[in-house]
Enzyme design. Structure first.
Site, mmCIF file in Angstrom:
data_model
loop_
_atom_site.group_PDB
_atom_site.id
_atom_site.type_symbol
_atom_site.label_atom_id
_atom_site.label_comp_id
_atom_site.label_asym_id
_atom_site.label_seq_id
_atom_site.Cartn_x
_atom_site.Cartn_y
_atom_site.Cartn_z
ATOM 1 N N ASP A 270 -13.697 15.146 -1.886
ATOM 2 C CA ASP A 270 -13.859 16.527 -2.364
ATOM 3 C C ASP A 270 -15.181 16.580 -3.125
ATOM 4 O O ASP A 270 -15.942 15.605 -3.112
ATOM 5 C CB ASP A 270 -12.663 16.892 -3.272
ATOM 6 C CG ASP A 270 -12.367 18.391 -3.281
ATOM 7 O OD1 ASP A 270 -13.335 19.185 -3.351
ATOM 8 O OD2 ASP A 270 -11.194 18.769 -3.229
ATOM 9 N N THR B 87 -10.003 3.596 11.218
ATOM 10 C CA THR B 87 -9.856 2.670 12.356
ATOM 11 C C THR B 87 -9.268 3.373 13.582
ATOM 12 O O THR B 87 -9.205 2.799 14.655
ATOM 13 C CB THR B 87 -8.996 1.444 11.957
ATOM 14 O OG1 THR B 87 -7.949 1.876 11.089
ATOM 15 C CG2 THR B 87 -9.831 0.434 11.220
ATOM 16 N N ASP C 189 -3.491 4.390 -1.596
ATOM 17 C CA ASP C 189 -4.387 4.799 -0.504
ATOM 18 C C ASP C 189 -4.322 6.314 -0.308
ATOM 19 O O ASP C 189 -3.634 6.809 0.580
ATOM 20 C CB ASP C 189 -3.940 4.049 0.766
ATOM 21 C CG ASP C 189 -4.739 4.405 2.005
ATOM 22 O OD1 ASP C 189 -5.881 4.870 1.874
ATOM 23 O OD2 ASP C 189 -4.211 4.206 3.117
ATOM 24 N N LYS D 44 -7.278 8.236 -0.335
ATOM 25 C CA LYS D 44 -8.528 8.616 0.345
ATOM 26 C C LYS D 44 -9.092 9.936 -0.176
ATOM 27 O O LYS D 44 -9.247 10.912 0.561
ATOM 28 C CB LYS D 44 -8.306 8.740 1.860
ATOM 29 C CG LYS D 44 -7.800 7.490 2.540
ATOM 30 C CD LYS D 44 -7.781 7.666 4.047
ATOM 31 C CE LYS D 44 -7.285 6.461 4.789
ATOM 32 N NZ LYS D 44 -5.848 6.173 4.665
ATOM 33 N N LYS E 250 0.856 -1.192 0.000
ATOM 34 C CA LYS E 250 0.000 0.000 0.000
ATOM 35 C C LYS E 250 0.887 1.236 0.000
ATOM 36 O O LYS E 250 1.785 1.366 0.840
ATOM 37 C CB LYS E 250 -0.892 -0.001 1.246
ATOM 38 C CG LYS E 250 -1.824 1.184 1.316
ATOM 39 C CD LYS E 250 -2.807 1.042 2.468
ATOM 40 C CE LYS E 250 -2.305 1.569 3.785
ATOM 41 N NZ LYS E 250 -2.095 3.025 3.829
ATOM 42 N N ARG F 40 2.977 -0.738 10.800
ATOM 43 C CA ARG F 40 4.063 -0.772 11.775
ATOM 44 C C ARG F 40 4.395 -2.147 12.335
ATOM 45 O O ARG F 40 5.564 -2.403 12.651
ATOM 46 C CB ARG F 40 3.739 0.223 12.911
ATOM 47 C CG ARG F 40 3.879 1.671 12.451
ATOM 48 C CD ARG F 40 3.150 2.642 13.349
ATOM 49 N NE ARG F 40 1.702 2.546 13.182
ATOM 50 C CZ ARG F 40 0.827 3.353 13.775
ATOM 51 N NH1 ARG F 40 1.266 4.317 14.579
ATOM 52 N NH2 ARG F 40 -0.462 3.212 13.564
HETATM 53 O O1 C5P Z 1 0.887 1.016 11.153
HETATM 54 P P1 C5P Z 1 -0.547 0.562 10.976
HETATM 55 O O2 C5P Z 1 -0.670 -0.945 10.812
HETATM 56 O O3 C5P Z 1 -1.481 1.119 12.017
HETATM 57 O O4 C5P Z 1 -0.954 1.195 9.563
HETATM 58 C C1 C5P Z 1 -2.262 1.109 9.043
HETATM 59 C C2 C5P Z 1 -2.295 1.710 7.676
HETATM 60 O O5 C5P Z 1 -3.622 1.647 7.185
HETATM 61 C C3 C5P Z 1 -1.889 3.179 7.606
HETATM 62 O O6 C5P Z 1 -1.178 3.333 6.370
HETATM 63 C C4 C5P Z 1 -3.195 3.941 7.571
HETATM 64 O O7 C5P Z 1 -3.108 5.114 6.797
HETATM 65 C C5 C5P Z 1 -4.122 2.950 6.882
HETATM 66 N N1 C5P Z 1 -5.544 3.069 7.181
HETATM 67 C C6 C5P Z 1 -6.076 2.949 8.454
HETATM 68 N N2 C5P Z 1 -7.428 3.076 8.682
HETATM 69 C C7 C5P Z 1 -8.259 3.287 7.666
HETATM 70 C C8 C5P Z 1 -7.737 3.411 6.364
HETATM 71 C C9 C5P Z 1 -6.366 3.281 6.157
HETATM 72 O O8 C5P Z 1 -5.334 2.725 9.390
HETATM 73 N N3 C5P Z 1 -9.564 3.318 7.884
#
Ligand code: C5P
Length: 232
Positions: free
Chosen positions: A64, A119, A59, A61, A32, A211
């Site tokens: 607009d 999330t 991604d 998002k 991603k 992460r």
């Molecule tokens: O590091 P982590 O596992 O928390 O990363 C989650 C990834 O998913 C990030 O790149 C974040 O931008 C993305 N994301 C998210 N929640 C959403 C949509 C995308 O955490 N609803």
């Protein structure tokens, strides 16, 4: 496509990204590219990672007015990505415009999914800051229904909501779920999290992990563990 682990390449530049990807000798994980890397490196980074053989979820998002989102998607549609997204909060007309903009002249297009509620958003934030006076699960299902009505392929949601979306919106409607942590990992800024095994049980189609893989002592081992736990 389906049932895969997507690694979030949340890196500030191309050098760090390639140093990370080079650890995966012989493996080409689905990745991603989010706003951090895209804004730093531009569309070229997408083409280069695609040329290395990875599937890509772009991604960005988009959110607009419909005409602007349509134009934005037209600029993205020939980059060769496999999946991209908008915020469902932009409404049905905006999502329909996104589909139009993303569809190529031959009628094909990448998968298009909608972010329901981030999330990182908790029920408390929704109620007290955003003044959305409904249970978060109901809001997520309603946004998913809107995305389906607009012709999208699925949603980004918490893995905890994937089962309900499949039951209420359709088994074939994709659920792409970030907010994944191995048991014992820190939640960080995420609020609605679960493990890869649990996401598999609930029925997520794709899990997105940042992460817990990118900051792991051994990222390849962490990726293999996630694949084993989620895909089997
Ligand atoms: O590091 P982590 O596992 O928390 O990363 C989650 C990834 O998913 C990030 O790149 C974040 O931008 C993305 N994301 C998210 N929640 C959403 C949509 C995308 O955490 N609803």
């Amino acid at each position: 496509m389906g049932k895969d682990v997507i690694i979030a390449l949340d890196f500030p530049n191309a050098e760090e990204t390639y140093a990370f990807l080079d650890k995966f000798t012989g493996r080409k994980p689905f990745v991603k590219i989010g706003m951090e890397l895209f804004y730093a490196e531009g569309p070229e980074i997408v083409k280069k990672i695609k040329a290395r053989g990875h599937k890509i979820f772009l991604d960005l998002k988009l959110h607009d007015i419909p005409n602007t989102v349509k134009g934005g998607m037209q600029s993205l549609r020939d980059l060769g990505v496999d999946m991209t997204n908008v915020h469902a909060a932009g409404g049905v007309k905006m999502m329909q415009a996104a589909v139009e903009g993303l569809t190529r002249e031959d009628g094909t297009r990448p998968l298009l999914i909608a972010v329901t509620q981030l999330t990182s958003t908790s029920q408390e934030t929704m109620t007290n800051e955003l003044l959305i006076d409904h249970p978060i699960e109901d809001v997520v299902v309603q946004y998913a229904e809107n995305a389906k009505a607009a012709g999208l392929d699925g949603v980004v949601c918490s893995p905890l909501e994937a089962g309900k979306i499949h039951t209420e919106v359709g088994a074939g409607f994709l659920t792409v779920t970030p907010g994944i942590r191995f048991a014992g990992d820190a939640k960080g800024d995420q609020s609605r999290v679960t493990t890869p095994e649990k996401a598999r049980e609930i029925g997520s189609d794709y899990i997105v992990i940042g992460r817990s893989i990118t900051k792991a002592v051994d990222p390849v081992a962490a990726y293999e563990r996630a694949m084993q736990d989620f895909v089997g």
